[in-house]
Design a protein around this motif. Structure first.
Motif, PDB file in Angstrom:
ATOM      1  N   THR A  82       0.847  -1.189   0.000  1.00  0.00           N
ATOM      2  CA  THR A  82       0.000   0.000   0.000  1.00  0.00           C
ATOM      3  C   THR A  82       0.883   1.240   0.000  1.00  0.00           C
ATOM      4  OG1 THR A  82      -0.153  -0.051   2.402  1.00  0.00           O
ATOM      5  CG2 THR A  82      -1.933  -1.099   1.178  1.00  0.00           C
ATOM      6  N   SER A  83       0.326   2.316  -0.487  1.00  0.00           N
ATOM      7  CA  SER A  83       1.034   3.588  -0.511  1.00  0.00           C
ATOM      8  C   SER A  83       0.081   4.663  -0.024  1.00  0.00           C
ATOM      9  CB  SER A  83       1.499   3.903  -1.929  1.00  0.00           C
ATOM     10  OG  SER A  83       2.105   5.167  -1.972  1.00  0.00           O
ATOM     11  N   ASN A  84       0.547   5.449   0.926  1.00  0.00           N
ATOM     12  CA  ASN A  84      -0.249   6.555   1.449  1.00  0.00           C
ATOM     13  C   ASN A  84       0.557   7.830   1.324  1.00  0.00           C
ATOM     14  OD1 ASN A  84      -2.466   4.988   2.334  1.00  0.00           O
ATOM     15  ND2 ASN A  84      -1.290   4.360   4.120  1.00  0.00           N
ATOM     16  N   GLY A  85      -0.137   8.915   1.078  1.00  0.00           N
ATOM     17  CA  GLY A  85       0.545  10.200   1.011  1.00  0.00           C
ATOM     18  C   GLY A  85      -0.206  11.166   0.132  1.00  0.00           C
ATOM     19  N   GLY A  86       0.067  12.428   0.351  1.00  0.00           N
ATOM     20  CA  GLY A  86      -0.558  13.482  -0.427  1.00  0.00           C
ATOM     21  C   GLY A  86       0.262  13.833  -1.655  1.00  0.00           C
ATOM     22  N   ARG A  87      -0.140  14.912  -2.267  1.00  0.00           N
ATOM     23  CA  ARG A  87       0.561  15.365  -3.465  1.00  0.00           C
ATOM     24  C   ARG A  87       1.972  15.809  -3.109  1.00  0.00           C
ATOM     25  NH1 ARG A  87      -2.727  16.210  -7.837  1.00  0.00           N
ATOM     26  NH2 ARG A  87      -1.359  17.817  -8.649  1.00  0.00           N
ATOM     27  N   ASN A  88       2.899  15.522  -3.986  1.00  0.00           N
ATOM     28  CA  ASN A  88       4.305  15.868  -3.773  1.00  0.00           C
ATOM     29  C   ASN A  88       4.572  17.301  -4.220  1.00  0.00           C
ATOM     30  OD1 ASN A  88       5.352  13.311  -2.826  1.00  0.00           O
ATOM     31  ND2 ASN A  88       4.908  12.556  -4.884  1.00  0.00           N
ATOM     32  N   PRO A  89       5.353  18.051  -3.438  1.00  0.00           N
ATOM     33  CA  PRO A  89       5.712  19.399  -3.884  1.00  0.00           C
ATOM     34  C   PRO A  89       6.497  19.340  -5.189  1.00  0.00           C
ATOM     35  CG  PRO A  89       6.582  18.940  -1.685  1.00  0.00           C
ATOM     36  CD  PRO A  89       5.930  17.701  -2.165  1.00  0.00           C
ATOM     37  N   LEU A  90       6.337  20.344  -6.002  1.00  0.00           N
ATOM     38  CA  LEU A  90       6.988  20.363  -7.311  1.00  0.00           C
ATOM     39  C   LEU A  90       8.509  20.383  -7.189  1.00  0.00           C
ATOM     40  CD1 LEU A  90       5.889  20.252 -10.142  1.00  0.00           C
ATOM     41  CD2 LEU A  90       6.030  22.725 -10.262  1.00  0.00           C
ATOM     42  N   LYS A  91       9.033  20.820  -6.044  1.00  0.00           N
ATOM     43  CA  LYS A  91      10.491  20.870  -5.878  1.00  0.00           C
ATOM     44  C   LYS A  91      11.114  19.480  -5.836  1.00  0.00           C
ATOM     45  CE  LYS A  91      10.824  21.123  -0.837  1.00  0.00           C
ATOM     46  NZ  LYS A  91      11.281  21.940   0.277  1.00  0.00           N
ATOM     47  N   LEU A  92      10.312  18.419  -5.633  1.00  0.00           N
ATOM     48  CA  LEU A  92      10.842  17.059  -5.622  1.00  0.00           C
ATOM     49  C   LEU A  92      11.049  16.515  -7.035  1.00  0.00           C
ATOM     50  CD1 LEU A  92       8.777  15.452  -2.739  1.00  0.00           C
ATOM     51  CD2 LEU A  92      11.068  16.431  -2.646  1.00  0.00           C
ATOM     52  N   PHE A  93      10.485  17.190  -8.028  1.00  0.00           N
ATOM     53  CA  PHE A  93      10.623  16.783  -9.410  1.00  0.00           C
ATOM     54  C   PHE A  93      11.728  17.630 -10.054  1.00  0.00           C
ATOM     55  CE2 PHE A  93       6.376  15.643  -8.141  1.00  0.00           C
ATOM     56  CZ  PHE A  93       6.236  14.369  -8.653  1.00  0.00           C
ATOM     57  N   LYS A  94      11.941  17.446 -11.339  1.00  0.00           N
ATOM     58  CA  LYS A  94      12.993  18.179 -12.039  1.00  0.00           C
ATOM     59  C   LYS A  94      12.478  19.576 -12.383  1.00  0.00           C
ATOM     60  CE  LYS A  94      16.029  17.848 -16.015  1.00  0.00           C
ATOM     61  NZ  LYS A  94      16.347  17.072 -17.218  1.00  0.00           N
ATOM     62  N   ILE A  95      13.123  20.582 -11.795  1.00  0.00           N
ATOM     63  CA  ILE A  95      12.762  21.964 -12.089  1.00  0.00           C
ATOM     64  C   ILE A  95      14.030  22.723 -12.471  1.00  0.00           C
ATOM     65  CG2 ILE A  95      10.720  22.046 -10.630  1.00  0.00           C
ATOM     66  CD1 ILE A  95      12.429  23.504  -8.532  1.00  0.00           C
ATOM     67  N   SER A  96      13.835  23.810 -13.198  1.00  0.00           N
ATOM     68  CA  SER A  96      14.970  24.626 -13.596  1.00  0.00           C
ATOM     69  C   SER A  96      14.547  26.088 -13.464  1.00  0.00           C
ATOM     70  CB  SER A  96      15.345  24.321 -15.033  1.00  0.00           C
ATOM     71  OG  SER A  96      16.377  25.168 -15.457  1.00  0.00           O
ATOM     72  N   PRO A  97      15.266  26.904 -12.769  1.00  0.00           N
ATOM     73  CA  PRO A  97      16.482  26.662 -12.013  1.00  0.00           C
ATOM     74  C   PRO A  97      16.181  25.927 -10.702  1.00  0.00           C
ATOM     75  CG  PRO A  97      15.809  28.932 -11.749  1.00  0.00           C
ATOM     76  CD  PRO A  97      14.860  28.324 -12.724  1.00  0.00           C
ATOM     77  N   ARG A  98      17.191  25.240 -10.171  1.00  0.00           N
ATOM     78  CA  ARG A  98      17.024  24.481  -8.926  1.00  0.00           C
ATOM     79  C   ARG A  98      17.035  25.391  -7.703  1.00  0.00           C
ATOM     80  NH1 ARG A  98      14.605  20.076  -8.669  1.00  0.00           N
ATOM     81  NH2 ARG A  98      15.586  19.519  -6.740  1.00  0.00           N
ATOM     82  N   LYS A  99      17.874  26.440  -7.774  1.00  0.00           N
ATOM     83  CA  LYS A  99      17.982  27.375  -6.660  1.00  0.00           C
ATOM     84  C   LYS A  99      17.454  28.736  -7.080  1.00  0.00           C
ATOM     85  CE  LYS A  99      21.801  25.089  -4.441  1.00  0.00           C
ATOM     86  NZ  LYS A  99      23.095  25.204  -3.805  1.00  0.00           N
ATOM     87  N   ARG A 100      17.027  29.490  -6.113  1.00  0.00           N
ATOM     88  CA  ARG A 100      16.461  30.808  -6.367  1.00  0.00           C
ATOM     89  C   ARG A 100      17.545  31.754  -6.888  1.00  0.00           C
ATOM     90  NH1 ARG A 100      13.666  34.437  -1.699  1.00  0.00           N
ATOM     91  NH2 ARG A 100      13.163  36.212  -3.000  1.00  0.00           N
ATOM     92  N   PRO A 101      17.377  32.246  -8.118  1.00  0.00           N
ATOM     93  CA  PRO A 101      18.380  33.167  -8.666  1.00  0.00           C
ATOM     94  C   PRO A 101      18.150  34.599  -8.155  1.00  0.00           C
ATOM     95  CG  PRO A 101      16.705  32.729 -10.300  1.00  0.00           C
ATOM     96  CD  PRO A 101      16.369  31.891  -9.100  1.00  0.00           C
ATOM     97  N   LYS A 102      19.175  35.423  -8.251  1.00  0.00           N
ATOM     98  CA  LYS A 102      19.035  36.826  -7.828  1.00  0.00           C
ATOM     99  C   LYS A 102      18.066  37.567  -8.743  1.00  0.00           C
ATOM    100  CE  LYS A 102      23.378  37.205  -5.493  1.00  0.00           C
ATOM    101  NZ  LYS A 102      24.355  38.110  -4.979  1.00  0.00           N
ATOM    102  N   ILE A 103      18.140  37.251 -10.013  1.00  0.00           N
ATOM    103  CA  ILE A 103      17.225  37.860 -10.978  1.00  0.00           C
ATOM    104  C   ILE A 103      16.305  36.747 -11.488  1.00  0.00           C
ATOM    105  CG2 ILE A 103      17.036  39.043 -13.199  1.00  0.00           C
ATOM    106  CD1 ILE A 103      19.900  40.080 -12.677  1.00  0.00           C
ATOM    107  N   PRO A 104      14.980  36.911 -11.329  1.00  0.00           N
ATOM    108  CA  PRO A 104      14.065  35.846 -11.783  1.00  0.00           C
ATOM    109  C   PRO A 104      14.188  35.595 -13.283  1.00  0.00           C
ATOM    110  CG  PRO A 104      12.897  37.524 -10.523  1.00  0.00           C
ATOM    111  CD  PRO A 104      14.280  38.021 -10.735  1.00  0.00           C
ATOM    112  N   PRO A 105      14.127  34.331 -13.704  1.00  0.00           N
ATOM    113  CA  PRO A 105      14.221  34.040 -15.144  1.00  0.00           C
ATOM    114  C   PRO A 105      13.017  34.611 -15.894  1.00  0.00           C
ATOM    115  CG  PRO A 105      13.813  32.034 -13.892  1.00  0.00           C
ATOM    116  CD  PRO A 105      14.002  33.139 -12.907  1.00  0.00           C
ATOM    117  N   ALA A 106      13.256  35.117 -17.087  1.00  0.00           N
ATOM    118  CA  ALA A 106      12.202  35.759 -17.869  1.00  0.00           C
ATOM    119  C   ALA A 106      11.097  34.778 -18.253  1.00  0.00           C
ATOM    120  CB  ALA A 106      12.804  36.388 -19.119  1.00  0.00           C
ATOM    121  N   GLY A 107      11.457  33.543 -18.510  1.00  0.00           N
ATOM    122  CA  GLY A 107      10.462  32.565 -18.943  1.00  0.00           C
ATOM    123  C   GLY A 107       9.756  31.856 -17.806  1.00  0.00           C
TER     124      GLY A 107
END
Length: 179
Positions: free
Chosen positions: A73-98
């Motif tokens: 069995t598996s129990n649990g709620g929705r996973n935060p998006l940070k656990l998946f592949k995101i780009s950029p991984r860390k918060r940049p000083k200037i937010p990305p335009a896209g």
């Protein structure tokens, strides 16, 4: 939830009828081995389809076996998006335009134009035009990923196949006098 039960009990009982308690012993052992292998199969299938770490899925899995049956069995709620592949991984000083690019299912990524990263690495989005409130963006839950039509049927088929192999192994061990 994935349930495993042995098949062809009559044939098995005939083969092991000379040894008292051998059928139950072989069945219990084979079910336990099958469930442990099934847990690995689930992890592999999810890792092959989604961009989440295996440990995030396996920590939600619970293996229980009682007598001659068992289930995962598996129990649990929705996973935060940070656990998946995101780009950029860390918060940049200037937010990305896209915006932030997120890939939940391998090969199916998209840019989230209005999303931003917090210091904790979480991906958020504003609700409305004002500064607050904000909402956390999430991906699918572990039970949802396991129940996917591309994951669950293959895992169940593999576990049924493995159950037959494991039972034959345990029966031969008992008949050979090893257990």
């Amino acid at each position: 939830m994935i349930t495993v039960e042995p098949v062809n009990l009559e044939l098995i009982e005939r083969q092991l009828s000379t040894i008292p308690g051998a059928v139950e012993k072989a069945t219990k052992r084979s079910v336990k081995r099958t469930l442990q292998g099934g847990k690995q199969d689930i992890s592999r299938k999810i890792r092959a389809r989604y961009t989440i770490k295996t440990s995030e899925v396996t920590k939600t899995l619970k293996v229980t076996s009682s007598g001659m049956t068992g289930e995962i069995t598996s129990n649990g709620g929705r996973n935060p998006l940070k656990l998946f592949k995101i780009s950029p991984r860390k918060r940049p000083k200037i937010p990305p335009a896209g915006g932030v690019r997120a890939v939940v299912v391998k090969g199916q990524g998209d840019a989230l134009k209005h999303a931003f990263l917090q210091k904790n690495g979480g991906v958020y989005e504003r609700v409305g035009s004002s500064r607050f409130p904000i909402r956390a963006l999430t991906g699918p839950s572990a039970p949802g990923m396991i129940g996917n039509e591309n994951v669950a049927p293959e895992v169940v088929a593999k576990m049924q196949e493995r159950l037959g192999i494991n039972f034959a192994h345990e029966a031969n061990a008992i008949l050979g006098g090893f257990a």
